[in-house]
Design an enzyme around this catalytic site. Structure first.
Site, mmCIF file in Angstrom:
data_model
loop_
_atom_site.group_PDB
_atom_site.id
_atom_site.type_symbol
_atom_site.label_atom_id
_atom_site.label_comp_id
_atom_site.label_asym_id
_atom_site.label_seq_id
_atom_site.Cartn_x
_atom_site.Cartn_y
_atom_site.Cartn_z
ATOM 1 N N GLU A 1 4.357 -9.303 -1.728
ATOM 2 C CA GLU A 1 4.733 -8.454 -0.578
ATOM 3 C C GLU A 1 5.098 -9.913 0.592
ATOM 4 O O GLU A 1 4.255 -10.634 0.551
ATOM 5 C CB GLU A 1 4.263 -7.255 -0.089
ATOM 6 N N CYS B 1 5.461 -12.831 7.637
ATOM 7 C CA CYS B 1 4.470 -13.264 7.130
ATOM 8 C C CYS B 1 4.588 -13.208 5.633
ATOM 9 O O CYS B 1 5.217 -12.289 4.816
ATOM 10 C CB CYS B 1 3.566 -11.689 7.335
ATOM 11 N N CYS C 1 -5.038 -11.928 -5.113
ATOM 12 C CA CYS C 1 -5.995 -12.795 -4.695
ATOM 13 C C CYS C 1 -7.508 -12.268 -5.180
ATOM 14 O O CYS C 1 -7.806 -11.144 -5.408
ATOM 15 C CB CYS C 1 -6.365 -12.533 -3.064
ATOM 16 N N CYS D 1 -12.385 -9.830 -0.424
ATOM 17 C CA CYS D 1 -12.980 -9.538 0.600
ATOM 18 C C CYS D 1 -12.801 -7.924 0.872
ATOM 19 O O CYS D 1 -11.906 -7.406 0.221
ATOM 20 C CB CYS D 1 -11.913 -9.919 2.128
ATOM 21 N N CYS E 1 -9.869 -5.557 2.440
ATOM 22 C CA CYS E 1 -8.361 -6.125 2.087
ATOM 23 C C CYS E 1 -8.116 -5.575 0.882
ATOM 24 O O CYS E 1 -8.562 -5.804 -0.290
ATOM 25 C CB CYS E 1 -8.444 -7.713 1.986
ATOM 26 N N CYS F 1 -1.796 -5.836 8.455
ATOM 27 C CA CYS F 1 -2.782 -6.886 8.110
ATOM 28 C C CYS F 1 -3.794 -6.151 6.974
ATOM 29 O O CYS F 1 -4.265 -5.129 7.235
ATOM 30 C CB CYS F 1 -3.485 -7.253 9.367
#
Ligand code: SF4
Length: 359
Positions: A97, A110, A117, A121, A124, A338
């Site tokens: 994305e 962005c 990933c 975290c 996220c 975010c």
């Protein structure tokens, strides 16, 4: 298992020298390389047939030997504030994305550096989805080219943030190659690379001649809390990270941005603001506070503080001399805000997703 068809080499993502090497068997004169370079990036040509300043014969040789690797736009979600989230499908089926964020006269893309990933975290969504492969330099540049073409924008004046999916410093060679190309049109002052603080990567970046802005995903004022929400802190704890940042070369007037996601009852106590001030002493810093964007996969603990508490946290930092801003929520009605990007098209496979599945 579905087999991946053999692909022609991608011309995108090659610096001038590497493009010249690839094209050597095909082009007749050296200045053709520059013509092709300009066609790919300045004009955003995505089909060799559009390179009409080249002979028909050369165009057909290029088309026989290479591809121009734009991703397929699988989905496009336009939020009520004008933010547009793109779901791209890459040649091997991986999905990523990227987000176009218009904000008055500013335009920011962005973009992602990995198709997932591994760093897990806990605030996220990308981390929940789990690891994905590194993107090539071409796939990184192509996100910018594809959004620019879709939105009919010039390259000059754009801002780029590497805050999409993935940890850019774990794919630094490809990020660097992409930056070498993109900075010909976009000033490095308009580009921000955001990292959790991979120390070998930071050292490498410190030695670059043209450095983009640096943002650090900090999110907690001490090791105990940071390790709890960001497992990478166990590898590179805060003392080592801060030592590396105090040494990081900054041009006059530039600062390191510290991103701090505010999570209710986790890291939003006014005393955490005091700890943060102490931690950042000696660094040219500004703090960007981001009230967490809740998402069903993150669980009930990951909720934002109320507005008053966010304001008090910001005020506390300011009173103690830090520049502190609160990031505007953008695109949250289409999950483009975010920490909300994910690898659609495959099941989540991060640590937390596996734990949830086992329950
Ligand atoms: S915040 Fe960044 S480093 Fe952490 S899991 Fe998400 S994408 Fe990875």
């Amino acid at each position: 298992m579905e087999s991946t068809p053999t692909l022609k080499p991608d011309l995108l993502g090659r610096t001038r020298d590497r493009l010249a090497e690839a094209l050597a068997p095909v082009v007749d004169r050296p200045f053709r390389v520059e013509q092709i370079y300009q066609a790919l990036y300045a004009r955003g040509v995505r089909d060799f047939a559009e390179m009409t300043d080249l002979s028909k014969d050369l165009r057909s040789k290029l088309a026989d030997s290479f591809r121009i690797g734009y991703p397929e736009i699988k989905e496009r979600h336009l939020a009520s504030d004008g933010t547009c989230k793109y779901l791209f499908r890459l040649h091997d089926g991986a999905t990523i994305e990227a987000v176009d964020i218009p904000d008055r006269d500013r335009r920011t893309f962005c973009i992602s550096s990995q198709a997932g990933c591994a760093l897990a975290c806990s605030f996220c969504v990308t981390g929940y989805w789990g690891a994905g492969r590194d993107l090539t330099a071409g796939e990184i540049v192509a996100q910018v080219l594809a959004i620019r073409a879709d939105r009919d924008l010039p390259m000059e004046g754009l801002n780029l943030v590497f805050m999409g999916m993935g940890e850019p410093l774990l794919n630094l060679a490809n990020v660097k190659a992409a930056l070498d190309i993109l900075t010909e049109w976009i000033s490095p002052h308009r580009i921000t690379v955001s990292t959790v603080g991979i120390l070998p990567g930071l050292e490498e970046m410190a030695a670059w001649e043209r450095r983009p802005n640096l943002a650090i995903s900090l999110h907690a004022p001490n090791d105990a809390r940071r390790s709890e929400i960001m497992p990478i802190n166990r590898t590179w704890p805060l003392a080592d990270l801060m030592t590396a940042l105090r040494r990081f070369p900054l041009e006059k007037g530039r600062k390191i941005t510290f991103e701090y996601i505010l999570i209710r009852d986790v890291n939003d106590d006014p005393r955490d603001a005091d700890r943060l001030v102490k931690l950042l002493s000696g660094v040219r810093a500004k703090v960007n506070l981001i009230p967490i964007n809740p998402d069903p996969v993150l669980g009930e603990r990951m909720m934002p503080p109320d507005d008053g508490r966010v304001e008090r946290f910001q005020q506390r930092l300011r009173e103690r001399g830090l520049i502190a801003t609160v990031r505007k929520r953008r695109g949250d009605d289409v999950s483009a805000a975010c920490g909300q990007l994910r690898a659609f098209g495959r099941d989540p496979r991060g640590v937390r997703a596996r734990q949830a599945a086992a329950r």
